[in-house]
Write an enzyme that holds these catalytic residues in place. Structure first.
Site: not given
Ligand code: URA
Length: 427
Positions: A85, A164, A171, A186, A190
């Protein structure tokens, strides 16, 4: 579950108290269910951004976000699972060559990805430039593809960390994205819910990233690696430079084209370097002894790409969309490129139509920018620096305004240090 008044939770964080586990569980459950008003959650997010959270608050907040939905069980796919990620950048198309490469190395890569928002691009928007490709898979379809092909890039289903989904959108419009606890929770909620055994994080640092300094990026990386460990996910992080765009292409279809160059054994050196560095870290975390560079050179990653695209309805042989209009920016002087700013290029590409202003807006697949020179390159007067692409030529003017100060040319004898792409590793 005990019941609180949202205003008391907000006041506690405003006054720098540590939220209790019960307050956190109640807040996440209540907000996901629609029982806490948007303005109250906005105030709480700003208090968290300003006053921070302790490690145990972040851990509980993340656990509550995971618990807001389902956690996938990937134990049946028959290979070690490992994902990557990125915290988001400009020209960051690495997931596209990386997922099929690591699948060709023998692991299974469950890449649940997002769309671009603001100046950073999104993997799903890039993949949707491919004719017929479908981002929406059910958990069963995803698991079947992982078992048969070894790689999947798709959207997270609505029941994975739904807290999220709501919180990220809030946000984004309340200037509270850049909170380390909130970014960590966040991303990790996930990724933990997706069921991967291992995870490599690419934490971007620089003007085009959410984290502008290496100190902030290292803190974010450590926080996420610890959250992974607490939930049984082996995690590590690479801190990588995002002061300048990755590769040449910034924009959806052209980033797919650049990824295909990498899979075919070519491509820009920085994209190849980062793809291989992340692949090495992923196969190592997956406990495998394979050399990704040899697998890439063998053509097996290209075979995996074609299988991955075809499994989701895409035609790997169909031509990518081309823009209706192009505009070339040339050098106004000779010299050496001393800087090329990622944020300015990302914003200009977004204005050309590669990104969206609101979540529901469509993107232009062919829009974006080719960065034809890199920091450290020598240029001569009149040499092309950028090629801008769009379907809507009225977008050239605002994009050119963004690019006005994006690239600096110093006198020819100036020594320009090339920044290392990989700054640090957190394990
Ligand atoms: N990527 C995400 O999934 N969440 C964030 O808060 C920032 C980048």
């Amino acid at each position: 579950m005990p019941v609180f008044a949202a205003v008391d939770v907000i006041a506690a964080k405003r006054d720098r108290h540590v939220l209790t586990d019960e307050q956190i569980d109640w807040t996440i459950a209540g907000y996901t269910a629609g029982d806490i008003a948007e303005e109250q959650m906005s105030a709480l997010l700003m208090a968290i951004l300003l006053n921070g959270m302790t490690a145990s608050e972040i851990a509980r907040w993340t656990a509550a976000m995971i618990g807001s939905g389902i956690r996938l069980d990937l134990s049946g796919v028959g290979r070690p699972t490992v994902d990557k990620h990125s915290t988001g950048g400009v020209g960051d198309k690495i997931s596209l060559p990386l997922a099929p490469l690591v699948a060709a190395c023998g692991a299974a890569v469950p890449q649940l990805s997002g769309r671009g928002l603001g100046h950073t691009g999104g993997t799903l928007d890039k993949m949707e430039s491919i004719s017929g490709w479908n981002a929406l898979l059910s958990p069963e379809q995803m698991i079947r593809q992982l078992t048969q092909v070894g790689a999947v890039i798709c959207a997270a289903s609505a029941d994975l960390a739904p807290a999220d989904r709501k919180l990220y959108a809030l946000r984004d419009v309340t200037a509270t994205v850049e909170s380390i606890p909130m970014i960590a929770a966040s991303i990790m909620s996930k990724k933990i819910a997706e069921g991967t055994d291992a995870l490599v994080l690419d934490v971007k640092v620089g003007s085009g990233a959410f984290m502008k300094s290496p100190v902030q990026a290292a803190e974010l990386a450590r926080t996420m690696v610890e959250l992974g460990a607490a939930h049984g996910v082996r995690a590590s992080a690479l801190l990588t430079d995002m002061s300048t765009p990755l590769g040449v292409a910034v924009g959806n279809a052209m980033e797919v084209a650049e990824s295909l160059q990498v899979l075919a054994g070519g491509g820009p050196p920085d994209v190849v370097e980062l793809t291989l560095a992340l692949a090495r870290e992923m196969v190592s975390l997956a406990g495998m002894d394979v050399d990704p560079a040899a697998v890439l050179a063998s053509g097996a990653a290209m075979d995996s790409w074609r299988a991955m695209v075809a499994a989701q309805g895409g035609d790997p042989d169909s031509p990518l969309p081309v823009p209706r209009e192009r505009h070339v920016v040339t050098a106004s002087t000779s010299g050496v490129v001393s800087s090329l700013d990622a944020f300015a290029v990302g914003t200009a590409s977004w204005r050309l139509g590669a990104g969206r202003a609101r979540k529901e807006d469509p993107v232009q697949a062919a829009a974006g920018i080719l960065c034809l020179v890199k920091p450290g390159d020598e240029v001569i007067l009149g040499q092309p620096l950028f090629e801008l692409h769009t379907d809507t030529p009225e977008r050239f003017e605002p994009a050119l305004a963004d690019l006005a100060g994006a690239l600096e040319i110093a006198p020819a004898d100036t020594r320009v240090e090339r920044r290392p792409l990989i700054i640090d590793v957190v394990r």
